[in-house]
Motif scaffolding. Structure first.
Motif, mmCIF file in Angstrom:
data_model
loop_
_atom_site.group_PDB
_atom_site.id
_atom_site.type_symbol
_atom_site.label_atom_id
_atom_site.label_comp_id
_atom_site.label_asym_id
_atom_site.label_seq_id
_atom_site.Cartn_x
_atom_site.Cartn_y
_atom_site.Cartn_z
ATOM 1 N N THR A 125 -6.077 -12.051 -11.071
ATOM 2 C CA THR A 125 -5.652 -11.858 -9.688
ATOM 3 C C THR A 125 -5.892 -13.121 -8.877
ATOM 4 O O THR A 125 -5.005 -13.604 -8.162
ATOM 5 C CB THR A 125 -6.403 -10.673 -9.048
ATOM 6 N N ARG A 132 1.430 -13.289 -4.393
ATOM 7 C CA ARG A 132 0.624 -12.237 -3.763
ATOM 8 C C ARG A 132 0.216 -11.270 -4.855
ATOM 9 O O ARG A 132 1.061 -10.646 -5.491
ATOM 10 C CB ARG A 132 1.437 -11.512 -2.697
ATOM 11 N N GLU A 141 -2.601 -8.149 -5.993
ATOM 12 C CA GLU A 141 -3.573 -7.147 -5.564
ATOM 13 C C GLU A 141 -4.120 -6.452 -6.802
ATOM 14 O O GLU A 141 -3.349 -5.962 -7.626
ATOM 15 C CB GLU A 141 -2.908 -6.114 -4.659
#
Length: 102
Positions: free
Chosen positions: A17, A26, A28
């Motif tokens: 990550t 991006r 998560e």
């Protein structure tokens, strides 16, 4: 056969990550899974870390296939091949969109 704890798997997911984020994606983390959005936000992919049939940890695409090398997808990546994983993931979520009318 290696035995991995859920903490080990989450640590690998955290590492990937962070590397995806450092590469401008991006990302998560959700336990052993990572949701990754491309720069355009139009494409995303869910990556999961889990043991294969031999007990080795592997990263898997959302459709269940283990992630292989860019130049030879039959050669599976190890969980610590993070830079190669980031390149493979980027190729999937960062495909440039075609403009209409061109």
């Amino acid at each position: 056969m290696n035995r991995y704890t859920s903490e080990d798997i989450r640590a690998y997911a955290k590492w990937l990550t962070q590397e995806c984020q450092a590469a401008g994606l991006r990302a998560e983390q959700y336990g052993a899974e990572i949701l990754i959005h491309g720069a355009s936000n139009h494409l995303s992919e869910r990556i999961a870390c889990r043991p294969d049939a031999q007990g080795d940890l592997r990263w898997h695409w959302s459709w269940g296939a283990p992630i292989g090398r860019i130049d030879d997808s039959s050669r599976l990546l190890d969980v610590d091949d993070v830079q190669e994983l980031v390149r493979s993931i980027s190729k999937v979520v960062c495909i440039p969109l075609r403009r209409s009318g061109m």
